[in-house]
Design a protein around this motif. Structure first.
Motif, PDB file in Angstrom:
ATOM      1  N   MET A  78       0.828  -1.214   0.000  1.00 22.98           N
ATOM      2  CA  MET A  78       0.000   0.000   0.000  1.00 22.98           C
ATOM      3  C   MET A  78       0.862   1.265   0.000  1.00 22.98           C
ATOM      4  SD  MET A  78      -3.130  -1.090  -0.087  1.00 22.98           S
ATOM      5  CE  MET A  78      -4.046   0.432   0.096  1.00 22.98           C
ATOM      6  N   SER A 137      -8.092  -2.770 -15.136  1.00 21.93           N
ATOM      7  CA  SER A 137      -8.026  -4.225 -14.975  1.00 21.93           C
ATOM      8  C   SER A 137      -8.110  -4.512 -13.477  1.00 21.93           C
ATOM      9  CB  SER A 137      -6.711  -4.727 -15.567  1.00 21.93           C
ATOM     10  OG  SER A 137      -6.580  -6.123 -15.401  1.00 21.93           O
ATOM     11  N   ARG A 138      -8.852  -5.573 -13.130  1.00 19.23           N
ATOM     12  CA  ARG A 138      -9.182  -5.815 -11.713  1.00 19.23           C
ATOM     13  C   ARG A 138      -7.965  -5.921 -10.808  1.00 19.23           C
ATOM     14  NH1 ARG A 138     -14.744  -8.736 -11.767  1.00 19.23           N
ATOM     15  NH2 ARG A 138     -15.275  -8.397 -13.943  1.00 19.23           N
ATOM     16  N   VAL A 184      -4.852  -4.577 -11.343  1.00 21.75           N
ATOM     17  CA  VAL A 184      -3.814  -3.586 -11.621  1.00 21.75           C
ATOM     18  C   VAL A 184      -4.149  -2.293 -10.875  1.00 21.75           C
ATOM     19  CG1 VAL A 184      -2.516  -2.346 -13.373  1.00 21.75           C
ATOM     20  CG2 VAL A 184      -3.515  -4.567 -13.930  1.00 21.75           C
ATOM     21  N   TRP A 209     -12.164 -11.304  -4.444  1.00 20.55           N
ATOM     22  CA  TRP A 209     -12.602 -10.289  -5.410  1.00 20.55           C
ATOM     23  C   TRP A 209     -14.102 -10.054  -5.277  1.00 20.55           C
ATOM     24  CZ3 TRP A 209      -9.953 -11.141 -10.898  1.00 20.55           C
ATOM     25  CH2 TRP A 209      -8.582 -10.869 -10.767  1.00 20.55           C
ATOM     26  N   GLU A 255     -17.554  -7.457  -6.812  1.00 18.32           N
ATOM     27  CA  GLU A 255     -18.084  -6.535  -7.833  1.00 18.32           C
ATOM     28  C   GLU A 255     -19.134  -5.648  -7.174  1.00 18.32           C
ATOM     29  OE1 GLU A 255     -17.434  -9.275 -11.823  1.00 18.32           O
ATOM     30  OE2 GLU A 255     -19.487  -8.937 -11.135  1.00 18.32           O
ATOM     31  N   VAL A 314      -3.557  -5.696   1.430  1.00 17.76           N
ATOM     32  CA  VAL A 314      -3.725  -4.731   0.334  1.00 17.76           C
ATOM     33  C   VAL A 314      -5.191  -4.705  -0.074  1.00 17.76           C
ATOM     34  CG1 VAL A 314      -1.388  -4.674  -0.648  1.00 17.76           C
ATOM     35  CG2 VAL A 314      -2.921  -6.538  -1.274  1.00 17.76           C
ATOM     36  N   ALA A 315      -5.661  -3.529  -0.465  1.00 17.02           N
ATOM     37  CA  ALA A 315      -7.055  -3.358  -0.875  1.00 17.02           C
ATOM     38  C   ALA A 315      -7.064  -2.410  -2.067  1.00 17.02           C
ATOM     39  CB  ALA A 315      -7.874  -2.789   0.267  1.00 17.02           C
ATOM     40  N   SER A 316      -7.710  -2.831  -3.153  1.00 18.27           N
ATOM     41  CA  SER A 316      -7.583  -2.076  -4.404  1.00 18.27           C
ATOM     42  C   SER A 316      -8.871  -2.093  -5.208  1.00 18.27           C
ATOM     43  CB  SER A 316      -6.513  -2.707  -5.298  1.00 18.27           C
ATOM     44  OG  SER A 316      -5.406  -3.147  -4.558  1.00 18.27           O
ATOM     45  N   VAL A 317      -9.101  -1.001  -5.927  1.00 12.08           N
ATOM     46  CA  VAL A 317     -10.120  -0.956  -6.975  1.00 12.08           C
ATOM     47  C   VAL A 317      -9.363  -0.778  -8.289  1.00 12.08           C
ATOM     48  CG1 VAL A 317     -12.058   0.359  -7.925  1.00 12.08           C
ATOM     49  CG2 VAL A 317     -11.886  -0.018  -5.456  1.00 12.08           C
ATOM     50  N   GLY A 318      -9.454  -1.761  -9.166  1.00 11.00           N
ATOM     51  CA  GLY A 318      -8.666  -1.722 -10.415  1.00 11.00           C
ATOM     52  C   GLY A 318      -9.480  -1.313 -11.616  1.00 11.00           C
ATOM     53  N   THR A 340     -14.706  -2.906  -9.353  1.00 12.87           N
ATOM     54  CA  THR A 340     -14.272  -4.183  -8.788  1.00 12.87           C
ATOM     55  C   THR A 340     -13.339  -3.929  -7.609  1.00 12.87           C
ATOM     56  OG1 THR A 340     -12.319  -4.347 -10.205  1.00 12.87           O
ATOM     57  CG2 THR A 340     -14.374  -5.261 -11.073  1.00 12.87           C
ATOM     58  N   ASP A 376     -10.457  -5.799  -4.857  1.00  3.01           N
ATOM     59  CA  ASP A 376      -9.476  -6.874  -4.675  1.00  3.01           C
ATOM     60  C   ASP A 376      -8.894  -6.689  -3.272  1.00  3.01           C
ATOM     61  OD1 ASP A 376      -6.841  -8.021  -4.614  1.00  3.01           O
ATOM     62  OD2 ASP A 376      -6.666  -7.921  -6.787  1.00  3.01           O
ATOM     63  N   ARG A 432      -6.566  -8.548  -0.179  1.00  2.16           N
ATOM     64  CA  ARG A 432      -5.636  -9.663   0.060  1.00  2.16           C
ATOM     65  C   ARG A 432      -4.945  -9.513   1.416  1.00  2.16           C
ATOM     66  NH1 ARG A 432      -3.057 -10.981  -5.901  1.00  2.16           N
ATOM     67  NH2 ARG A 432      -4.747  -9.967  -7.062  1.00  2.16           N
TER      68      ARG A 432
END
Ligand SMILES: NC(=O)NCCC(=O)O
Ligand SMILES: NC(=O)NCCC(=O)O
Lengths: 405, 405
Positions: free
Chosen positions: A228, A268-269, A271, B211, B213, B256-260, B279, B281, B283
């Motif tokens: 992060m 992309s999910r 990236v 993951w 949505e 880690v936490a993400s919107v890609g 989306t 993600d 982890r």
């Protein structure tokens, strides 16, 4: 008096050019669908005995002679293009209301002093090609013809190419077709008339508006393997900016601040986003407050970029100052509404309109009718049979009053 | 020993299938470019005397017999698909490193006890078709073949259709082609090896990942005419959620936490956004912390929706639990690195890999090599000639050690 059924039928008939399953219209500027409605409009005007001409940015003018053809025509009109998920009334009512007014005059065999004209302006919406009101802007000398031609959609296709492709790059020089005044009928696109149960909005002006483009650059990276604290997440930056821009609107009521379009790369999910492009729309009736909103926006964007170790590029791509309409035309509208017995309310327009640019080169004003819940730029946009009829009637009354005076 | 030049040449040669102007690769799963690299890979393996077979989800297996062909093969491999703006090494190094190991063995005329196998798994990236590791997942019994076929890209085209179209829906039943162990060589995709100046990462496991949505629904409306306080702005909602999700990552380090990925409707400059899809993600190496992250996410999404008078739909579409690799294979990797004199470091993988699913059905492990700045899922992803060679050498050593034991 106009024939509200004939107007409604015209609205519903043309709604099929780009009609969407949800009952709206997707008729982006100079698309195939736009060509179809233009062909239809041209044929209807010619059937009425009007002479239709097209200028080099696709603006369409249909003229019926008057008693004194040395007078410049009195124009009525708006636009036939729509948003990607637009409604059936925004713009269209102004052109078809004008057509209905013209049809009523022809039916009566009434002869105006000045010639009458219906106009369809190209690319009012500004959705496919920014900015909005582009070709009324060229007419008014705000933009050059080349600038208009060069405007590209998000796929890189230009307005110039598309005008040629659909056969609407006319031969007439833009601005050469003069008129002495213009009246634009439109739906309000806001909630005031409905809330106050008024049928006609007497429009005194248009608020100032400014558009910007922002590109936020970070670094695309793996969402799983990039800690992060090492990220340069362009979408987190954009998100924080969108929230801040919304807050600028809230801090400057009745101003409005909006982000309508966003594109994320590589989208992309897994990236971390490397680059985000988005657009900003700031408006306020008072230019000095709008200056403050712009300043707040220009300060917050680099501040957020810095917080998140991002790069940012930002530019203003459009500035359309607040406009005041012509008092004598406004008076004709008020007179026309009184004559028909409709309750009115004076109001400024929150939306931009071709009339805002035309006001620079000819006396101009607008007539608003309500729309359900103030909803516009939405497939559910809805104005009733009676309201459409009322708008066209007031348009006719106002134009005839102006012609008499 | 392996031939690092031949490996590098293979990496650079295949990088042209989907090569981008910025030096990366765009080779989405079962696209035309993927077909090309598959054809190339098949031809190379056959030229080495391997028998190539393809299962019904497009996984490719190239086998060279050993002395004792009643033994199941020892597998090496990874994936040849990439991100939309991917690099030249992610996945590809694992397949071409395996090819180089195989070529070296063939050159030496060395006969292994067990047969050797190279595998190319379909749709590891999960970018075109979610989730990631889809067809190693089918192999491992995590997903059904029909589920894999039904996965659609953002244009609605399914993996099943595309496999048929490019001619890689094989005849072999998925999972029928057994192997006794699998070694996957991969770039680290994170910054640790580089920071600590280690050449080889001995991978002990993969963190848990989930993951989701999210669809945020507001009401599209005019940006100019819709007062701030009457808006239901789906993009402001999504922006606030993206910020909150990022904070969940920061609150649960090293999670880690993400919107890609984000899609905005109607995505027009002067329309208040009516609907946003994005989306998520999440982890963490520890499943119990990952549960907490999920809980925090599931609480904050409806809370923000409510604050902004929005509707929201949210669902988890993938859960891949944390994985521990097989001790005896890990030991072979450590031995292989020592043998070649490379400094190592034990580490868990932040990225998901086919090995994570294969570990459910066969002893499995991975070998990591550094990448510049820890950067991956980026066209600038970079691993040196020497590092690629080191990885392939350790792969070969580990496989031969496993075969000897
Ligand atoms: N009337 C209208 O919807 N115009 C579009 C231009 C704008 O106000 O953004
Ligand atoms: N290794 C890799 O990039 N895999 C993609 C799957 C993921 O970790 O999201």
């Amino acid at each position: 008096t106009i024939n509200p059924q004939r107007l409604w039928d015209a609205l519903m008939e043309t709604a099929k050019y780009g009609g969407t399953p949800k009952g709206g219209i997707k008729r982006l500027t100079v698309s195939d669908e736009d060509k179809k409605v233009r062909d239809w409009f041209k044929a209807q005007c010619e059937a009425l005995g009007c002479k239709v001409s097209i200028d080099s940015v696709g603006n369409m003018f249909a003229v019926r002679p008057g008693k004194n053809n040395t007078l410049q025509p009195i124009a009525m009109g708006s636009h036939l293009d729509t948003q990607p998920t637009g409604g059936k009334f925004d713009g269209v009512l102004g052109v078809l209301g004008a057509l209905e007014a013209m049809r009523s005059i022809v039916d009566l065999g009434y002869e105006t002093n000045a010639p009458l004209m219906i106009v369809n302006w190209t690319n009012e919406e500004g959705s496919r090609f920014a900015p909005a009101m582009l070709c009324s802007g060229v007419y008014a000398g705000v933009f050059t013809e080349d600038y208009a031609y060069s405007r590209a959609d998000r796929d890189g296709i230009t307005l110039g190419e598309e005008l040629t492709r659909i056969g609407y790059k006319g031969t007439e020089k833009v601005g050469s077709h003069k008129f002495q005044a213009m009246f634009e009928l439109h739906i309000e696109q806001g909630p005031i008339l409905e809330a106050e149960e008024k049928v006609i909005g007497v429009v005194t002006g248009v608020q100032g508006m400014r558009w910007y483009e922002v590109t936020v650059k970070g670094q695309s990276a793996h969402t799983g393997a990039t800690p992060m604290l090492l990220r340069k997440n362009a979408l987190v930056g954009a998100a924080r900016m969108i929230e801040a821009i919304n807050q600028i609107g809230l801090d400057h009521l009745p101003g409005v601040a909006s982000v309508g379009l966003i594109e994320n790369q590589p989208n992309s999910r897994n990236v971390v986003p490397g680059e985000v492009f988005f657009t900003v729309d700031l408006r306020h009736p008072d230019e000095t407050v709008l200056d403050k909103m712009e300043k707040a926006y220009q300060e917050v964007i680099p501040k957020i970029a810095k917080e998140l170790k991002l790069e940012v590029e930002e530019k203003r791509i459009w500035k359309s100052p607040a406009v005041k309409f012509a008092a004598d035309l406004i008076d004709c509208v008020r007179h026309g509404a009184d004559q028909a017995g409709f309750p009115t309310r004076d109001m400024a327009s929150g939306a931009g309109h071709d009339a805002a640019y035309i006001a620079r080169v000819a006396p101009t004003t607008m007539i608003f009718v309500p729309c359900l819940g103030g909803l516009s730029h939405n497939e559910e946009e809805s104005t009733t049979f009676d309201e459409c009829g009322a708008g066209a009637q007031v348009l006719l009354n106002a134009v005839l009053e102006y012609d008499r005076r």
